[in-house]
Structure formats: C-alpha cells, structure tokens
Design an enzyme around this catalytic site. Structure first.
Site, short mmCIF file in Angstrom:
data_model
loop_
_atom_site.label_atom_id
_atom_site.label_comp_id
_atom_site.label_asym_id
_atom_site.label_seq_id
_atom_site.Cartn_x
_atom_site.Cartn_y
_atom_site.Cartn_z
N ASN A 177 0.80 -1.23 0.00
CA ASN A 177 0.00 0.00 0.00
C ASN A 177 0.83 1.29 0.00
O ASN A 177 0.37 2.30 -0.49
CB ASN A 177 -1.05 -0.01 1.12
CG ASN A 177 -0.45 -0.16 2.49
OD1 ASN A 177 0.69 -0.60 2.63
ND2 ASN A 177 -1.20 0.21 3.50
N GLU A 273 5.26 -3.89 11.87
CA GLU A 273 4.13 -2.94 11.73
C GLU A 273 3.03 -3.69 11.01
O GLU A 273 3.13 -3.94 9.80
CB GLU A 273 4.57 -1.73 10.90
CG GLU A 273 5.57 -0.81 11.57
CD GLU A 273 4.97 -0.05 12.74
OE1 GLU A 273 3.74 0.05 12.86
OE2 GLU A 273 5.77 0.44 13.57
N CYS A 307 -3.32 0.90 6.85
CA CYS A 307 -3.36 0.29 8.18
C CYS A 307 -4.02 1.25 9.16
O CYS A 307 -4.63 0.82 10.13
CB CYS A 307 -1.95 -0.04 8.64
SG CYS A 307 -0.87 1.38 8.59
P1 NAP Z 1 1.24 -8.98 3.32
O1 NAP Z 1 0.49 -9.82 2.38
O2 NAP Z 1 1.35 -9.41 4.71
O3 NAP Z 1 2.71 -8.79 2.67
C1 NAP Z 1 3.67 -7.93 3.25
C2 NAP Z 1 5.05 -8.32 2.77
O4 NAP Z 1 5.42 -9.57 3.35
C3 NAP Z 1 5.13 -8.54 1.25
O5 NAP Z 1 6.37 -8.09 0.79
C4 NAP Z 1 5.02 -10.05 1.14
O6 NAP Z 1 5.54 -10.57 -0.06
C5 NAP Z 1 5.85 -10.47 2.34
N1 NAP Z 1 5.60 -11.84 2.79
C6 NAP Z 1 4.49 -12.61 2.61
N2 NAP Z 1 4.65 -13.80 3.20
C7 NAP Z 1 5.89 -13.82 3.75
C8 NAP Z 1 6.64 -14.77 4.49
N3 NAP Z 1 6.12 -15.98 4.77
N4 NAP Z 1 7.88 -14.46 4.90
C9 NAP Z 1 8.40 -13.23 4.64
N5 NAP Z 1 7.75 -12.28 3.94
C10 NAP Z 1 6.50 -12.57 3.50
O7 NAP Z 1 0.65 -7.49 3.36
P2 NAP Z 1 0.14 -6.58 2.18
O8 NAP Z 1 -1.17 -7.13 1.69
O9 NAP Z 1 1.22 -6.31 1.18
O10 NAP Z 1 -0.11 -5.18 2.95
C11 NAP Z 1 -1.27 -4.91 3.65
C12 NAP Z 1 -1.12 -5.18 5.14
O11 NAP Z 1 -0.05 -4.39 5.66
C13 NAP Z 1 -2.35 -4.76 5.93
O12 NAP Z 1 -2.64 -5.73 6.89
C14 NAP Z 1 -1.93 -3.45 6.57
O13 NAP Z 1 -2.63 -3.13 7.75
C15 NAP Z 1 -0.48 -3.70 6.84
N6 NAP Z 1 0.23 -2.43 6.99
C16 NAP Z 1 0.59 -2.03 8.27
C17 NAP Z 1 1.20 -0.79 8.46
C18 NAP Z 1 1.56 -0.31 9.85
O14 NAP Z 1 2.19 0.71 9.97
N7 NAP Z 1 1.17 -1.01 10.90
C19 NAP Z 1 1.48 0.04 7.37
C20 NAP Z 1 1.12 -0.40 6.09
C21 NAP Z 1 0.50 -1.64 5.91
P3 NAP Z 1 4.53 -10.97 -1.27
O15 NAP Z 1 3.85 -9.70 -1.67
O16 NAP Z 1 5.42 -11.53 -2.27
O17 NAP Z 1 3.55 -11.96 -0.68
#
Ligand code: NAP
Length: 512
Positions: A177, A273, A307
């Site tokens: 995002n 995060e 988020c």
């Molecule tokens: P995601 O699906 O959890 O993916 C995040 C990152 O982790 C991607 O680069 C993903 O790679 C990687 N990943 C996936 N599985 C993994 C594993 N087993 N080991 C290591 N890395 C792995 O999240 P998203 O859909 O991209 O982002 C949305 C989420 O991020 C939401 O839940 C949002 O709330 C959260 N977020 C939190 C914050 C905060 O500040 N708290 C800020 C922004 C976003 P792939 O894409 O290749 O799967």
C-alpha cells in the site's frame, strides 16, 4: 552541480534492452551492486489494477538469490559502517535530490502498478523526500551516554560509555500500500545508522523499490549495502528472514504474515508494523459535521487500503441519525474511477481478489442485518465507496481488517460501550475520538488499548514525525523519525577502571 549529476540518471536504463517478445519490460534485481536475473531465470508478472494489463515482469528470486543478497550485504558491513557520519548524511541527502528530480517516474510507476490516484502518489513521493530529510536531522542525535560510577559501590572509580552500534544486515520487507514510503522509512534509518540492507517489496507493486534501489546506488551507497530483490514472500521472503546472517527484520504487512515470520525467526531483533482495525468514536457532544467529513476521509482515502484507516465507527445512538445524514451529504465528494484521471479521488483496490474479499465482508454484514446505504458493489478491482449502518458486532466486517472503502457504522448506547467494543479487538494500532469535551477526550484516549489515539481527526501516520506502532496483534516496536534510527542500533557498554592509575573516587563510610 547537483542538477547535472541528477539529470545523468535515467531510471528507464533499468529495463533498456531487456524486453521480452511482447515488448513487456523485464526488470532485473540489485544484488551486490549488480543488476542481475534470478538464478533460474523465472519471472513474475506485474499487473496493473487499473485494467489488469501486464505492465512489467520482475525476477522471481529463489532461496539461493536471497542468500546471495544476504552474503553481499554481510560483506558490505564494513563499507557502510566506515563512511563518516557526515558523509553518510550527504549521501542520503543526495538520494533525496535524485528522488525529487525523478518525481514523475515514481508517481507514474506508482499510479500504474498500485492504482494509486495521482494526488496520493505525489503525496507519497513528497513524504518520502521529507522523511529522508528529517531522518538526517535526527541522525545527528545518535550520541550515547557517559555514566559516572561513583553512584554505586561496585562501580566506584569506574565510568562507562554507552555507545550505539549498527546491528548488521537488516531485511526490510514492505507491503503493497505504500510501496515507496514504507521502504524509505526502513532503508534510510538503517543506512544512516551504518547497516547494510536487503529490500523485498510486495509482489503486487515492486517496481518502485527497484527505482529506489537505482537512486540509492547513484547517490553512492556502497555496493552490497543496498540490495533489492523481488519474488514471493513465501520463497524469497522466508529465505531472507530465516538466514543466519540477518540480524534484524523490519516488516510492514498483515498480522498473519507478521505472526508467521515471528514464529520462524527465533532470536532476531524484529520490528513489526502489522494490521489494524481503527475505530472512530463519535460522542454526542461532537462537532458532527467535522466528524462525518473526517470519518469519510479516514475510511475511503486510498480506497481504505491503509493500516491507519477508520474501519468501524461507534456513534452514540442519540445523535446517530444526524451523523449518518451528514455522512451521506458528504458522500458524493468521493469519486471512483481511473486513477490516471485527476477527476477521480478513488482508484481500484490492488487486485480483483482484494475486491472479492471486501464484497464477501459487505455481503456477510447485510446478511446479518446491516443496512446498505451507499455503494456495496465491485467491478474487477474497483470497489464502490460504501456506507453500512446498523452493523452488528458479530458481522465479520466489525471484527476483521477491512482494507477496502467501507464506512462501517455501529450505534452504541454509551461511550463506555464504544470503548469496550474497541478494546475487544485483537488489533491495537490507531483509533480516534470526536468530542468537544476535553475530559471525554482524555478519558477515551487513556482507556483505548491503541498505539495512537487522535482527537478530532482521522488517524494518519503521515511522514512519521509523531511516533506510531501497534499493540496486541498490530505489531512490535515503534516507527517514527527518531524512533526508527534507535530501533536500528544496538547499545554497547564500555566500562573503564580508573583505579590502577590512582584516579577516581574511593568509598568512605561516613561516621555519624
Ligand atoms: P502482506 O500480504 O502481509 O505482505 C507484506 C510483505 O510480506 C510482502 O512483501 C510479502 O511478499 C511479504 N511476505 C508474505 N509472506 C511472507 C513470508 N512468509 N515471509 C516473509 N515475507 C512474507 O501485506 P500486504 O497485503 O502487502 O499489505 C497490507 C497489510 O499491511 C495490511 O494488513 C496493513 O494493515 C499492513 N500495513 C501495516 C502498516 C503499519 O504501519 N502497521 C502500514 C502499512 C500496511 P509478497 O507480496 O510476495 O507476498
């Protein structure tokens, strides 16, 4: 001078001469200062959520590629650490100027690969430049401490210096995002604190991370100190986080992925995060016009894919009809369409699967008694801005992170009920309260189990000038201009014994 250097960089060089037969650009990844292909030649397609067309291909890094990136970073520890701090600052300030000079490349890429509306993509590039600038200012405060020993019997005639040292190789894993800002917020404090990094961006929109890698390389970050790999989280991501030579993992992403990583990695420093379920609590004495405007903005901005989004609204029942009426009045200012057209302030979700997921949440809520007041449908990745009223607490959308453009209104009898429902969530990232009474604001803010609470505003992490981060299943650690630099150093205590030289104080028991 800077302008000349800047204009010599062509980011399009990244894929020059590297097209496949359909003229789709194929991007390499950055390992050890070289742009390389994956060891087995596999690639991933990058689809634009605007029209589902393939806009590029990136390397699908294998476990071996991830290992090569870690080895390159490990080998560059001395190179980055030995650069004097003022030169490290110059280097990263140069990166800021290069980024700024290529603003349009970044904006266009983000609009295409993430479907981000133009004004939001511009805002993200601007925020990234500001974050670099503020981190450089904050970095000057990495000092340490002098502790005299004569305050304790056992350290008499000693003193200690407490110094901050780099941690070593840092794996930076980012979500889709904020494909530029979330990487800048990890990589820049890591480098300025003297750590080499490996970036693994989200597979939905990794092109911006490659552009940033090129910018940092051009700014003079030593070979191996910045590595950018692409590929799936399951293969490349897990290979990175579990590698013995990785000292710290900083990951922004979903709670599910964060928890899986936490289970896998054992004793490594982690900064997580993760997801959120932001609540807006609207008290009966609030400025309801302000609350309605902010609730819409907090729920619908970037189609709710934040988020810090407001994803449930608890409004005191006696003002709920008036509040919902004001929401509907403001609703028409949210226009869904092609994000390349400035006329629209809302674009598609990241992919059609994301829309289908939000559709399931909305349908589940209406099947359990919620009233659909606006929107509620999707076409491919485009989900209409949606308003649901009378959402029951057992609806999935009242519990799980929405990550879509839905205003979820729940009517409550009292503020105490709103506090209890907010705290019943497994998430604890951000929430907000709307009230004109200082004591109500204080009571609610103190009672909520959140990392941050905003008063009379929608939550927004912004550039990170104020620290943020999650409690409960929303994460570990705090992000923020100075806080992130701190997270990326470790403390060493060096004790000096002055007694052998006859220096220092000696203990005297006072005779009364
Ligand atoms: P995601 O699906 O959890 O993916 C995040 C990152 O982790 C991607 O680069 C993903 O790679 C990687 N990943 C996936 N599985 C993994 C594993 N087993 N080991 C290591 N890395 C792995 O999240 P998203 O859909 O991209 O982002 C949305 C989420 O991020 C939401 O839940 C949002 O709330 C959260 N977020 C939190 C914050 C905060 O500040 N708290 C800020 C922004 C976003 P792939 O894409 O290749 O799967």
């Amino acid at each position: 001078m800077m302008q000349k250097e800047v204009s010599n960089l062509k980011l399009s060089d990244l894929f020059a001469g590297c097209h496949n037969r359909q003229r789709v650009p194929v991007f390499k990844m950055l390992i050890g200062g070289k742009w390389v292909e994956s060891e087995n030649g596999r690639t991933l397609d990058i689809d634009s959520p605007i029209d589902d067309s393939i806009i590029g291909k990136v390397q699908a890094a294998t476990k071996a590629d991830a290992g090569a990136a870690v080895e390159a970073a490990y080998g560059a520890r001395k190179a980055i650490r030995d650069i004097p701090a003022i030169d490290r600052i110059d280097m990263l300030n140069k990166a800021r100027h290069i980024l700024d000079a290529h603003r349009d490349d970044f904006v266009k890429t983000m609009v295409l690969e993430a479907g981000k509306p133009i004004h939001m993509a511009e805002g993200e590039v601007r925020a990234s430049g500001n974050r670099i600038k503020m981190t450089m200012e904050e970095a000057r405060k990495i000092f340490g401490e002098y502790i005299p020993g004569d305050w304790s019997e056992d350290t008499m005639a000693k003193f200690a210096l407490v110094i901050h040292e780099p941690l070593g190789v840092i794996a930076c894993i980012s979500p889709f995002n904020y494909p530029l800002f979330s990487i800048v917020a990890k990589v820049v404090p890591a480098l300025v604190a003297g750590n080499p990094v490996i970036v693994k961006a989200a597979s939905d929109d990794p092109l911006v991370s490659l552009l940033l890698g090129r910018v940092l390389q051009e700014a003079g970050v030593p070979d191996g100190a910045i590595n950018v790999i692409t590929g799936s989280g399951k293969e490349a991501g897990e290979a990175l986080v579990t590698h013995d030579r990785v000292a710290m993992i900083t990951l922004t992403g979903s709670t599910e992925v964060g928890m899986r990583v936490a289970k896998l990695v054992g004793m490594k420093k982690m900064h997580l995060e993760l997801g959120g379920k932001g609540a807006a609590i609207v008290a009966a004495d609030a400025d309801l016009t302000l609350a309605a405007k902010k609730v819409l903005e907090g729920s619908l901005k970037y189609s709710g894919q934040r988020c810090d989004a407001i994803s449930r609204v608890f409004v005191e029942a006696r003002v709920a009809d008036r509040f919902v009426g004001l929401l509907l009045k403001e609703y028409d200012s949210w226009k869904l369409g092609d994000p390349r057209d400035e006329h629209y302030n809302m674009g598609p979700l990241i992919n059609p699967r994301a829309s289908e997921r939000v559709q399931r949440l909305v349908d589940d809520a209406t099947s359990k008694g919620a009233r659909l007041l606006k929107g509620g449908k999707h076409r491919k990745s485009y989900f209409e801005p949606t308003v649901l009223d009378f959402v029951p607490p057992e609806a999935e959308i009242a519990i799980e992170e929405t990550f879509g453009p839905v205003v979820t209104v729940m009517r409550v009898k009292s503020l105490q009920e709103a506090i209890e429902l907010t705290n019943a969530s497994r998430y604890g990232l951000d929430s907000c309260v709307f009230t004109n009474n200082f004591y109500t604001a204080w009571k609610v803010a103190k009672a909520l189990e959140e990392g941050s609470v905003s008063v009379n505003d929608a939550p927004a992490h912004g550039v990170g000038y104020f620290p943020f981060g999650g409690n409960k299943d929303s994460g570990l650690g705090r992000e923020g201009v100075g806080y992130s630099v701190d997270e990326m150093t470790k403390i060493k205590t060096i004790q000096f014994n002055l007694a052998p030289a006859g220096l220092g104080k000696t203990h005297q028991t006072l005779k009364m």
